[in-house]
Design a protein around this motif. Sequence first.
Motif, PDB file in Angstrom:
ATOM      1  N   THR A 198     102.952  48.741  43.466  1.00 35.22           N
ATOM      2  CA  THR A 198     101.525  48.501  43.707  1.00 35.22           C
ATOM      3  C   THR A 198     100.758  49.815  43.738  1.00 35.22           C
ATOM      4  OG1 THR A 198     102.049  46.510  44.989  1.00 35.22           O
ATOM      5  CG2 THR A 198      99.864  47.474  45.293  1.00 35.22           C
ATOM      6  N   GLU A 199     101.337  50.826  44.376  1.00 37.08           N
ATOM      7  CA  GLU A 199     100.712  52.147  44.444  1.00 37.08           C
ATOM      8  C   GLU A 199     100.557  52.755  43.060  1.00 37.08           C
ATOM      9  OE1 GLU A 199     102.196  56.478  45.977  1.00 37.08           O
ATOM     10  OE2 GLU A 199     102.307  54.843  47.447  1.00 37.08           O
ATOM     11  N   LEU A 200     101.626  52.713  42.271  1.00 41.08           N
ATOM     12  CA  LEU A 200     101.570  53.247  40.916  1.00 41.08           C
ATOM     13  C   LEU A 200     100.593  52.466  40.049  1.00 41.08           C
ATOM     14  CD1 LEU A 200     105.380  53.911  40.361  1.00 41.08           C
ATOM     15  CD2 LEU A 200     103.587  55.652  40.438  1.00 41.08           C
ATOM     16  N   GLY A 201     100.537  51.161  40.270  1.00 42.21           N
ATOM     17  CA  GLY A 201      99.600  50.326  39.512  1.00 42.21           C
ATOM     18  C   GLY A 201      98.161  50.714  39.784  1.00 42.21           C
ATOM     19  N   CYS A 202      97.839  51.054  41.044  1.00 38.96           N
ATOM     20  CA  CYS A 202      96.482  51.493  41.387  1.00 38.96           C
ATOM     21  C   CYS A 202      96.156  52.821  40.710  1.00 38.96           C
ATOM     22  CB  CYS A 202      96.356  51.636  42.903  1.00 38.96           C
ATOM     23  SG  CYS A 202      96.391  50.073  43.796  1.00 38.96           S
ATOM     24  N   ALA A 203      97.137  53.728  40.709  1.00 44.09           N
ATOM     25  CA  ALA A 203      96.931  55.021  40.046  1.00 44.09           C
ATOM     26  C   ALA A 203      96.704  54.826  38.548  1.00 44.09           C
ATOM     27  CB  ALA A 203      98.122  55.938  40.292  1.00 44.09           C
ATOM     28  N   MET A 204      97.510  53.971  37.935  1.00 39.15           N
ATOM     29  CA  MET A 204      97.385  53.732  36.503  1.00 39.15           C
ATOM     30  C   MET A 204      96.058  53.062  36.149  1.00 39.15           C
ATOM     31  SD  MET A 204     100.002  55.057  35.074  1.00 39.15           S
ATOM     32  CE  MET A 204      99.985  56.258  36.408  1.00 39.15           C
ATOM     33  N   GLU A 205      95.588  52.185  37.032  1.00 34.27           N
ATOM     34  CA  GLU A 205      94.299  51.518  36.787  1.00 34.27           C
ATOM     35  C   GLU A 205      93.174  52.536  36.711  1.00 34.27           C
ATOM     36  OE1 GLU A 205      91.186  48.475  39.037  1.00 34.27           O
ATOM     37  OE2 GLU A 205      93.282  48.567  39.706  1.00 34.27           O
ATOM     38  N   CYS A 206      93.166  53.474  37.656  1.00 38.26           N
ATOM     39  CA  CYS A 206      92.134  54.523  37.661  1.00 38.26           C
ATOM     40  C   CYS A 206      92.295  55.433  36.447  1.00 38.26           C
ATOM     41  CB  CYS A 206      92.227  55.323  38.945  1.00 38.26           C
ATOM     42  SG  CYS A 206      91.080  56.718  39.015  1.00 38.26           S
ATOM     43  N   HIS A 249      88.756  53.658  44.306  1.00 36.41           N
ATOM     44  CA  HIS A 249      90.102  54.231  44.376  1.00 36.41           C
ATOM     45  C   HIS A 249      90.291  55.277  45.478  1.00 36.41           C
ATOM     46  CE1 HIS A 249      91.566  52.153  40.834  1.00 36.41           C
ATOM     47  NE2 HIS A 249      90.416  52.438  40.239  1.00 36.41           N
ATOM     48  N   ILE A 250      89.652  55.065  46.601  1.00 32.96           N
ATOM     49  CA  ILE A 250      89.960  55.841  47.800  1.00 32.96           C
ATOM     50  C   ILE A 250      90.656  54.897  48.766  1.00 32.96           C
ATOM     51  CG2 ILE A 250      89.043  57.189  49.716  1.00 32.96           C
ATOM     52  CD1 ILE A 250      88.858  58.570  46.992  1.00 32.96           C
ATOM     53  N   TYR A 251      91.867  55.247  49.194  1.00 27.51           N
ATOM     54  CA  TYR A 251      92.713  54.339  49.954  1.00 27.51           C
ATOM     55  C   TYR A 251      92.986  54.921  51.346  1.00 27.51           C
ATOM     56  CZ  TYR A 251      93.406  52.651  45.212  1.00 27.51           C
ATOM     57  OH  TYR A 251      93.206  52.190  43.935  1.00 27.51           O
ATOM     58  N   PRO A 252      92.243  54.458  52.375  1.00 28.36           N
ATOM     59  CA  PRO A 252      92.428  54.998  53.733  1.00 28.36           C
ATOM     60  C   PRO A 252      93.849  54.827  54.268  1.00 28.36           C
ATOM     61  CG  PRO A 252      90.415  53.691  53.576  1.00 28.36           C
ATOM     62  CD  PRO A 252      91.163  53.467  52.310  1.00 28.36           C
ATOM     63  N   MET A 289      91.675  62.304  44.528  1.00 30.48           N
ATOM     64  CA  MET A 289      90.802  63.450  44.779  1.00 30.48           C
ATOM     65  C   MET A 289      91.085  64.583  43.796  1.00 30.48           C
ATOM     66  SD  MET A 289      88.748  62.342  46.864  1.00 30.48           S
ATOM     67  CE  MET A 289      87.805  63.862  46.890  1.00 30.48           C
ATOM     68  N   LYS A 290      92.331  64.682  43.331  1.00 30.52           N
ATOM     69  CA  LYS A 290      92.638  65.676  42.300  1.00 30.52           C
ATOM     70  C   LYS A 290      91.919  65.321  40.997  1.00 30.52           C
ATOM     71  CE  LYS A 290      97.094  67.395  43.943  1.00 30.52           C
ATOM     72  NZ  LYS A 290      98.533  67.574  43.647  1.00 30.52           N
ATOM     73  N   VAL A 291      91.853  64.031  40.676  1.00 31.16           N
ATOM     74  CA  VAL A 291      91.098  63.593  39.494  1.00 31.16           C
ATOM     75  C   VAL A 291      89.622  63.939  39.681  1.00 31.16           C
ATOM     76  CG1 VAL A 291      90.435  61.626  38.077  1.00 31.16           C
ATOM     77  CG2 VAL A 291      92.741  61.740  39.027  1.00 31.16           C
ATOM     78  N   TRP A 292      89.104  63.678  40.870  1.00 28.35           N
ATOM     79  CA  TRP A 292      87.710  63.997  41.213  1.00 28.35           C
ATOM     80  C   TRP A 292      87.430  65.487  40.983  1.00 28.35           C
ATOM     81  CZ3 TRP A 292      83.446  61.771  44.165  1.00 28.35           C
ATOM     82  CH2 TRP A 292      82.599  62.702  44.753  1.00 28.35           C
ATOM     83  N   ASP A 293      88.298  66.344  41.528  1.00 26.40           N
ATOM     84  CA  ASP A 293      88.105  67.795  41.409  1.00 26.40           C
ATOM     85  C   ASP A 293      88.241  68.263  39.959  1.00 26.40           C
ATOM     86  OD1 ASP A 293      87.678  68.083  44.127  1.00 26.40           O
ATOM     87  OD2 ASP A 293      89.781  68.511  44.579  1.00 26.40           O
TER      88      ASP A 293
END
Length: 380
Positions: free
Chosen positions: A225-233, A262-265, A275-279
């Motif tokens: 699920t975590e990897l899926g969220c990263a891949m979606e973004c 895609h910010i996950y508290p 945040m690395k993508v953001w930067d």
Amino acid sequence: MFNEEYGITKSVSHQTVSDWVRTAGLAMYKEARGRIRASGMKYAYVIDESITIGSQKLLLILAIPASHPGHALKHEDVLVVGIYVAKSWKAEDVSRKLLEVTDEIGYKPEYVLSDNGHNLVKATAIMELPHHKDIGHTFGLFLEDAYDDDAEFNEFRELMRKARLKYHLTPMAYLLPPNQRSMARFMNLFQWVDWAVRLLCNFQKLSDEEKLAFAFVPAHKDLITELGCAMECYTYVLQKVKNEGLSINLCKELRDYIVRNHIYPDNARLTRIMMKVWDYLKKESSLLKPGQTHNLSSDIIESIFGIFKQKKSPNHLYGVTPFVLFIPAHTAIVGMHDTKSVDFKRVFSDYHQKDIDEWKKQNLQVNWVRTRTKTLAKTG
């Protein structure tokens, strides 16, 4: 086909066609820099030295429109302005070749686009040129930093590998994950993460035997699920940048998208990746002026390398041969409709085999096959 089309009675040999390709390629290559100079176009470089053939490394320099063309770069969008061969490419060597090309064109490129290779980045700095880091390679580095040493991630990859070995000749082979590349594996997560997400969503459809074979997938649900969220973004951002080019406005749009979606508290690692993508987007957009739209994907050079690998001899002892001139011929004449704009009569009048031989002598290295044949020749 050639003989039937033009009514030639004497067969055109394979070697003749090969000579034509190399001659056309030499013409396209030698004239590319002059074409840029004559047009005055604003251009950028795409550079890479990823192909290793035997002990030889091929450095390729492409010129592309500095402004994004409104679609993902195609082969016909590029001009091959640098083909160089060496045993290795240090930053100083790369910068000298960039300077050689730039001096002949007559004015500097707007920027240079490459992967994150230290020698390529440093070479651009030596030339004091703005440098964009390829978006695909950079995202791969973010994933590598997050997961390379993660025990659960590596365990899951190993379980997928074992499943491929165990079930590839069974009726369950249709469910197997895609093959995992050993090189640049973090740039190629998309396919098997997509496989894992789909299998997880449809797990109840499987037979009891299939559920038993792939039980390791739901056992790693949180990771998938975590990897899926990263891949979606990543997929969303990659497609927008590849197809539209990076602009100040698009950068703002994408950074807003990351904050909204895609910010996950509850997941610190995933949030750090986002945040690395953001930067990264912020840094790359800092090279832009209002109204500018730059290319940020070097997929085009990877694609050209891939086609060349398919066409060249599989024997690595040959090293880089004059057939490398296939590359500028290919990019200049991608589709049959493009041939009408090429004056082949002039090309074959102005360039001959002796020109190819001279270019080979000046630019290519020793052919090990010939050396081997000469050394092992029978005597007496």
